[in-house]
Design a protein around this motif. Structure first.
Motif, mmCIF file in Angstrom:
data_model
loop_
_atom_site.group_PDB
_atom_site.id
_atom_site.type_symbol
_atom_site.label_atom_id
_atom_site.label_comp_id
_atom_site.label_asym_id
_atom_site.label_seq_id
_atom_site.Cartn_x
_atom_site.Cartn_y
_atom_site.Cartn_z
ATOM 1 N N ALA A 34 0.851 -1.191 0.000
ATOM 2 C CA ALA A 34 0.000 0.000 0.000
ATOM 3 C C ALA A 34 0.886 1.240 0.000
ATOM 4 O O ALA A 34 1.897 1.290 0.705
ATOM 5 C CB ALA A 34 -0.917 -0.003 1.215
ATOM 6 N N VAL A 35 0.492 2.240 -0.789
ATOM 7 C CA VAL A 35 1.306 3.440 -0.951
ATOM 8 C C VAL A 35 0.524 4.648 -0.461
ATOM 9 O O VAL A 35 -0.600 4.888 -0.923
ATOM 10 C CB VAL A 35 1.696 3.647 -2.430
ATOM 11 N N LEU A 294 -10.697 -2.152 -11.939
ATOM 12 C CA LEU A 294 -11.059 -2.724 -10.635
ATOM 13 C C LEU A 294 -10.728 -4.207 -10.573
ATOM 14 O O LEU A 294 -10.344 -4.717 -9.509
ATOM 15 C CB LEU A 294 -12.558 -2.505 -10.379
ATOM 16 N N SER A 295 -10.877 -4.919 -11.701
ATOM 17 C CA SER A 295 -10.515 -6.338 -11.728
ATOM 18 C C SER A 295 -9.023 -6.520 -11.491
ATOM 19 O O SER A 295 -8.596 -7.462 -10.808
ATOM 20 C CB SER A 295 -10.915 -6.956 -13.078
ATOM 21 N N ASP A 296 -8.230 -5.611 -12.045
ATOM 22 C CA ASP A 296 -6.785 -5.671 -11.824
ATOM 23 C C ASP A 296 -6.458 -5.426 -10.352
ATOM 24 O O ASP A 296 -5.621 -6.123 -9.770
ATOM 25 C CB ASP A 296 -6.086 -4.642 -12.709
ATOM 26 N N VAL A 297 -7.103 -4.445 -9.745
ATOM 27 C CA VAL A 297 -6.888 -4.173 -8.318
ATOM 28 C C VAL A 297 -7.291 -5.377 -7.478
ATOM 29 O O VAL A 297 -6.573 -5.790 -6.553
ATOM 30 C CB VAL A 297 -7.675 -2.914 -7.885
ATOM 31 N N ARG A 300 -4.783 -8.122 -7.482
ATOM 32 C CA ARG A 300 -3.605 -7.875 -6.651
ATOM 33 C C ARG A 300 -3.890 -8.170 -5.180
ATOM 34 O O ARG A 300 -2.984 -8.561 -4.430
ATOM 35 C CB ARG A 300 -3.171 -6.415 -6.761
ATOM 36 N N VAL A 301 -5.139 -7.948 -4.750
ATOM 37 C CA VAL A 301 -5.484 -8.032 -3.325
ATOM 38 C C VAL A 301 -5.747 -9.469 -2.880
ATOM 39 O O VAL A 301 -5.277 -9.899 -1.821
ATOM 40 C CB VAL A 301 -6.719 -7.152 -3.036
ATOM 41 N N GLU A 307 -0.245 -12.312 -7.500
ATOM 42 C CA GLU A 307 -1.340 -11.637 -8.190
ATOM 43 C C GLU A 307 -2.107 -12.621 -9.061
ATOM 44 O O GLU A 307 -1.544 -13.605 -9.544
ATOM 45 C CB GLU A 307 -0.814 -10.505 -9.086
ATOM 46 N N LEU A 308 -3.394 -12.355 -9.230
ATOM 47 C CA LEU A 308 -4.197 -13.037 -10.242
ATOM 48 C C LEU A 308 -4.258 -12.155 -11.471
ATOM 49 O O LEU A 308 -4.538 -10.960 -11.372
ATOM 50 C CB LEU A 308 -5.618 -13.290 -9.726
#
Length: 334
Positions: A34-35, A294-297, A300-301, A307-308
């Motif tokens: 997280a940044v 949002l799918s990329d985020v 990552r989560v 990552e998926l």
């Protein structure tokens, strides 16, 4: 009635635009690390003194790619559904993405082609030829190109092309790993030097697709009535199809074949804007960009610290939506 609907439609634009801004913010700040916002600004300004700022510098082109590819796929899906009057039309389901991927893989494996510009031309050529093939197969027999026949032809073509891609890649151990990873569909590892050559192609596809809104509105009433209203149906369909093919080929060349964005997004936008393609098309562009971002985020989560790929996440979202659409539309046209 029209005056009452306008605030609702403007609200839809505002919500989707706000969602896109939120998506970009999340894409820059959320990941394996997280940044905080001060480091986000430092990274945007090109400073890489801290780990967070360096992470943001890497995420900027990744975010740009997700927005560009998602918008392209969402818009292409809306155009395809309008051309075919098929609620299940989607670049993945109709095999267009697979055709684009096949041409890119053949170019790499058989002709040692490299470079983003060459991949873009290959992707667009593959998408175009596959779209023509699927339409010709779906148009044969009684009743012409019905939604059911187009969907079956596209699905069969996609399966056959995917198998052929595997046959091309298997003997080539030097490229097998990278190609198989690319086939899943993802935006990781994006760089501006590969992204920038795609911008002119995306702009051309965007303009052709948006310019076809009037024809798509007329086609929704039926071909005979559209002709009676003075629309050049053949020319309008060709222009719309060209726009969708350019968008699909561009997105696939950059990210690999990503499915279901073009299926889910237009349906959601029609819930907001109704059936007017002058509104559905730009809304689909915004919503597609947000969905892929949002799918990329999410990818990552859910698998931290790994990552998926975004193609896996969209499949989890889109497959149930596909089943729901089949059950509710029973293969009717739009």
């Amino acid at each position: 009635m029209m005056r009452a609907e306008r605030p609702h439609r403007f609200a839809g634009f505002a919500i989707l635009l706000g969602l896109l801004v939120l998506t970009v913010g999340l894409s820059l700040t959320v990941g394996a690390r997280a940044v905080p916002w001060d480091e986000v600004w430092a990274g945007l300004l090109g400073q890489i003194d801290s780990i967070g700022a360096a992470a943001v510098a890497v995420r900027v082109p990744r975010t740009a790619l997700a927005v560009l590819a998602g918008g392209a796929l969402g818009l292409a899906g809306a155009v395809m559904q309008g051309i075919s009057r098929n609620p299940l039309a989607d670049p993945g389901i109709l095999g267009v993405n697979a055709g684009a991927a096949l041409f890119v893989v053949i170019g790499i494996a058989w002709f040692d082609i490299s470079g983003a510009q060459n991949f873009l031309w290959l992707g667009i050529a593959g998408a175009g030829l596959t779209a023509v093939f699927v339409y010709l197969v779906g148009a044969t027999g009684q009743g012409g190109a019905t939604p059911l026949k187009l969907t079956l032809a596209g699905t069969a073509t996609s399966v056959a092309v995917s198998a052929f891609i595997i046959a091309v890649v298997l003997p080539r151990n030097d490229i097998a790993g990278s190609v198989q990873s690319w086939q899943v569909g993802g935006v990781g590892g994006a760089r501006f030097d590969t992204l920038l050559p795609a911008v002119p192609f995306a702009v051309v596809g965007l303009l052709l697709s948006l310019a076809s809104a009037r024809v798509l509105n007329a086609l929704a009433l039926g071909e005979e009535l559209a002709t009676g209203l003075g629309q050049s149906v053949a020319l309008g369909r060709l222009m719309a199809a060209a726009g969708a093919v350019v968008l699909c080929g561009t997105a696939t060349a950059l990210c690999g074949p990503i499915g279901f964005v073009g299926l889910v997004v237009p349906h959601l936008c029609r819930m907001i804007a109704g059936v007017d393609y002058k509104l559905v098309l730009p809304l689909s562009t915004l919503a597609g960009a947000s969905m892929l971002g949002l799918s990329d985020v999410l990818g990552r989560v859910v698998a931290r610290p790994n990552e998926l790929d975004v193609g896996i996440v969209t499949a989890f979202v889109g497959a149930p939506f596909f089943i729901w659409t089949v059950r509710n539309n029973r293969m009717r046209g739009l």
